[in-house]
Scaffold this active site. Structure first.
Site, mmCIF file in Angstrom:
data_model
loop_
_atom_site.group_PDB
_atom_site.id
_atom_site.type_symbol
_atom_site.label_atom_id
_atom_site.label_comp_id
_atom_site.label_asym_id
_atom_site.label_seq_id
_atom_site.Cartn_x
_atom_site.Cartn_y
_atom_site.Cartn_z
ATOM 1 N N ASP A 1 -5.563 -0.286 -2.092
ATOM 2 C CA ASP A 1 -6.306 -1.163 -3.000
ATOM 3 C C ASP A 1 -7.624 -1.631 -2.422
ATOM 4 O O ASP A 1 -7.857 -1.601 -1.215
ATOM 5 C CB ASP A 1 -5.477 -2.416 -3.289
ATOM 6 C CG ASP A 1 -5.450 -3.367 -2.088
ATOM 7 O OD1 ASP A 1 -5.068 -2.920 -0.992
ATOM 8 O OD2 ASP A 1 -5.833 -4.538 -2.249
ATOM 9 N N PHE B 1 -14.183 3.159 3.344
ATOM 10 C CA PHE B 1 -13.146 2.379 2.690
ATOM 11 C C PHE B 1 -12.621 3.153 1.490
ATOM 12 O O PHE B 1 -13.364 3.461 0.565
ATOM 13 C CB PHE B 1 -13.637 0.997 2.263
ATOM 14 C CG PHE B 1 -12.497 0.070 1.982
ATOM 15 C CD1 PHE B 1 -11.851 -0.585 3.012
ATOM 16 C CD2 PHE B 1 -12.030 -0.099 0.688
ATOM 17 C CE1 PHE B 1 -10.769 -1.411 2.768
ATOM 18 C CE2 PHE B 1 -10.939 -0.931 0.430
ATOM 19 C CZ PHE B 1 -10.317 -1.582 1.471
ATOM 20 N N VAL B 2 -11.340 3.485 1.526
ATOM 21 C CA VAL B 2 -10.756 4.336 0.485
ATOM 22 C C VAL B 2 -9.753 3.556 -0.372
ATOM 23 O O VAL B 2 -9.145 2.597 0.095
ATOM 24 C CB VAL B 2 -10.079 5.588 1.097
ATOM 25 C CG1 VAL B 2 -11.123 6.513 1.701
ATOM 26 C CG2 VAL B 2 -9.035 5.206 2.138
ATOM 27 N N ARG C 1 -4.936 0.686 -7.082
ATOM 28 C CA ARG C 1 -3.722 1.275 -6.500
ATOM 29 C C ARG C 1 -3.154 2.386 -7.376
ATOM 30 O O ARG C 1 -2.444 3.261 -6.911
ATOM 31 C CB ARG C 1 -2.629 0.204 -6.344
ATOM 32 C CG ARG C 1 -2.934 -0.873 -5.317
ATOM 33 C CD ARG C 1 -1.670 -1.674 -5.036
ATOM 34 N NE ARG C 1 -1.935 -2.945 -4.371
ATOM 35 C CZ ARG C 1 -2.075 -3.106 -3.058
ATOM 36 N NH1 ARG C 1 -2.009 -2.057 -2.260
ATOM 37 N NH2 ARG C 1 -2.290 -4.287 -2.534
ATOM 38 N N ASP D 1 -5.497 1.836 10.650
ATOM 39 C CA ASP D 1 -6.913 1.527 10.812
ATOM 40 C C ASP D 1 -7.094 0.964 12.229
ATOM 41 O O ASP D 1 -7.142 1.732 13.195
ATOM 42 C CB ASP D 1 -7.245 0.535 9.685
ATOM 43 C CG ASP D 1 -8.696 0.174 9.559
ATOM 44 O OD1 ASP D 1 -9.520 1.081 9.469
ATOM 45 O OD2 ASP D 1 -9.002 -1.034 9.525
ATOM 46 N N LYS E 1 -7.540 6.457 10.300
ATOM 47 C CA LYS E 1 -8.968 6.320 10.646
ATOM 48 C C LYS E 1 -9.062 6.105 12.153
ATOM 49 O O LYS E 1 -9.147 4.962 12.618
ATOM 50 C CB LYS E 1 -9.560 5.091 9.956
ATOM 51 C CG LYS E 1 -9.830 5.210 8.483
ATOM 52 C CD LYS E 1 -10.561 3.926 8.040
ATOM 53 C CE LYS E 1 -10.550 3.742 6.562
ATOM 54 N NZ LYS E 1 -10.999 2.382 6.159
ATOM 55 N N GLU F 1 3.724 3.964 6.054
ATOM 56 C CA GLU F 1 2.538 3.128 5.838
ATOM 57 C C GLU F 1 1.450 3.963 5.168
ATOM 58 O O GLU F 1 1.390 5.188 5.354
ATOM 59 C CB GLU F 1 2.110 2.576 7.207
ATOM 60 C CG GLU F 1 0.833 1.795 7.278
ATOM 61 C CD GLU F 1 0.810 0.484 6.506
ATOM 62 O OE1 GLU F 1 1.212 0.503 5.334
ATOM 63 O OE2 GLU F 1 0.346 -0.517 7.069
ATOM 64 N N ASP F 2 0.615 3.308 4.384
ATOM 65 C CA ASP F 2 -0.460 4.046 3.701
ATOM 66 C C ASP F 2 -1.532 4.530 4.668
ATOM 67 O O ASP F 2 -1.950 5.678 4.614
ATOM 68 C CB ASP F 2 -1.070 3.190 2.572
ATOM 69 C CG ASP F 2 -1.513 1.804 3.031
ATOM 70 O OD1 ASP F 2 -1.329 1.466 4.218
ATOM 71 O OD2 ASP F 2 -2.039 1.054 2.191
ATOM 72 N N GLY G 1 0.766 -1.242 0.000
ATOM 73 C CA GLY G 1 0.000 0.000 0.000
ATOM 74 C C GLY G 1 0.795 1.290 0.000
ATOM 75 O O GLY G 1 0.337 2.307 -0.511
HETATM 76 P P1 IMP Z 1 -4.548 -2.009 10.514
HETATM 77 O O1 IMP Z 1 -3.588 -3.098 10.875
HETATM 78 O O2 IMP Z 1 -5.976 -2.408 10.851
HETATM 79 O O3 IMP Z 1 -4.202 -0.676 11.085
HETATM 80 O O4 IMP Z 1 -4.611 -1.953 8.966
HETATM 81 C C1 IMP Z 1 -3.731 -1.332 8.186
HETATM 82 C C2 IMP Z 1 -3.810 -1.880 6.779
HETATM 83 O O5 IMP Z 1 -5.171 -2.121 6.395
HETATM 84 C C3 IMP Z 1 -3.327 -0.863 5.782
HETATM 85 O O6 IMP Z 1 -1.980 -1.030 5.529
HETATM 86 C C4 IMP Z 1 -4.157 -1.164 4.564
HETATM 87 O O7 IMP Z 1 -3.498 -2.123 3.768
HETATM 88 C C5 IMP Z 1 -5.429 -1.750 5.072
HETATM 89 N N1 IMP Z 1 -6.548 -0.781 5.055
HETATM 90 C C6 IMP Z 1 -7.185 -0.235 6.114
HETATM 91 N N2 IMP Z 1 -8.159 0.599 5.737
HETATM 92 C C7 IMP Z 1 -8.126 0.612 4.386
HETATM 93 C C8 IMP Z 1 -8.889 1.325 3.383
HETATM 94 O O8 IMP Z 1 -9.797 2.121 3.656
HETATM 95 N N3 IMP Z 1 -8.547 1.075 2.098
HETATM 96 C C9 IMP Z 1 -7.555 0.201 1.735
HETATM 97 N N4 IMP Z 1 -6.827 -0.471 2.634
HETATM 98 C C10 IMP Z 1 -7.106 -0.277 3.947
HETATM 99 MG MG MG Z 2 -1.143 -1.851 3.842
#
Ligand code: IMP
Ligand code: MG
Length: 177
Positions: free
Chosen positions: A158, A151-152, A164, A102, A130, A98-99, A44
């Site tokens: 992606d 969800f973006v 992407r 979440d 988020k 990191e992108d 990402g």
């Molecule tokens: P976390 O471990 O829940 O913080 O998730 C992080 C990862 O979830 C990111 O690196 C993304 O790959 C994916 N992710 C979370 N939200 C989104 C979204 O809205 N769009 C696309 N990928 C997301």
């Molecule tokens: Mg990711």
């Protein structure tokens, strides 16, 4: 973009570019004489990291790590898998790129893991946050935009490996997928 699965453009190319410039300036002020080790979290963050590093004009080392948690759905599975070459981090000042953050599981795990590999300091830089979705206690050190729970896709992010390549961040219409 001519795709009705994108229901809204949340962040334009120009907004992204301005924010990346600002983040690069902040990181440069802190790290320009620190020889940092930048770790791009694949897949990402590839576009964000690439644009960011082009604006950070000082010696730094770049490496990549791949983390998977999502499969092809829009919900996290909670557990993550880390892969990639073993990177020597002993005594290094690490910046994780990191992108999006979440639930926070990915960055929490990576930060702890890099600590066990001997990193001196570990900071995190995310394009998007988020905050309403957080499940674990972690805040990014540098953040581009805080966004709502939508969800973006685009600019590296992606849905099932697609979108992407969009140059902007769009909101996916989850009723159309
Ligand atoms: P976390 O471990 O829940 O913080 O998730 C992080 C990862 O979830 C990111 O690196 C993304 O790959 C994916 N992710 C979370 N939200 C989104 C979204 O809205 N769009 C696309 N990928 C997301
Ligand atoms: Mg990711």
């Amino acid at each position: 973009m001519d795709d009705n699965r994108i229901k809204e453009i949340l962040l334009t190319e120009e907004q992204l570019n301005d924010k990346v410039t600002e983040l690069a300036k902040t990181l440069s002020e802190k790290y320009e004489d620190q020889n940092p080790l930048v770790i791009s979290v694949l897949n990402g963050s590839f576009m964000f990291c690439s644009d960011l590093l082009k604006k950070m004009n000082f010696p730094l080392e770049l490496n990549f790590i791949q983390v998977s948690s999502y499969g092809n759905s829009t919900e996290s599975t909670g557990s993550i898998q880390i892969s990639g070459n073993r990177i020597d981090m002993k005594g290094r000042r690490v910046i994780i790129i990191e992108d999006i953050i979440d639930s926070g599981n990915t960055l929490k795990r990576l930060t702890e893991y890099f600590g066990t590999l001997g990193a001196d300091t570990v900071e995190t830089c995310v394009l998007l946050d988020k905050p309403s979705r957080r499940e674990v206690d972690i805040e990014p050190d540098y953040c581009g935009f805080k966004i709502e729970d939508k969800f973006v896709v685009g600019y590296g992010l992606d849905y099932a490996q697609y979108f992407r390549n969009l140059p902007f961040i769009g909101v996916l219409d989850e009723t159309k997928i």
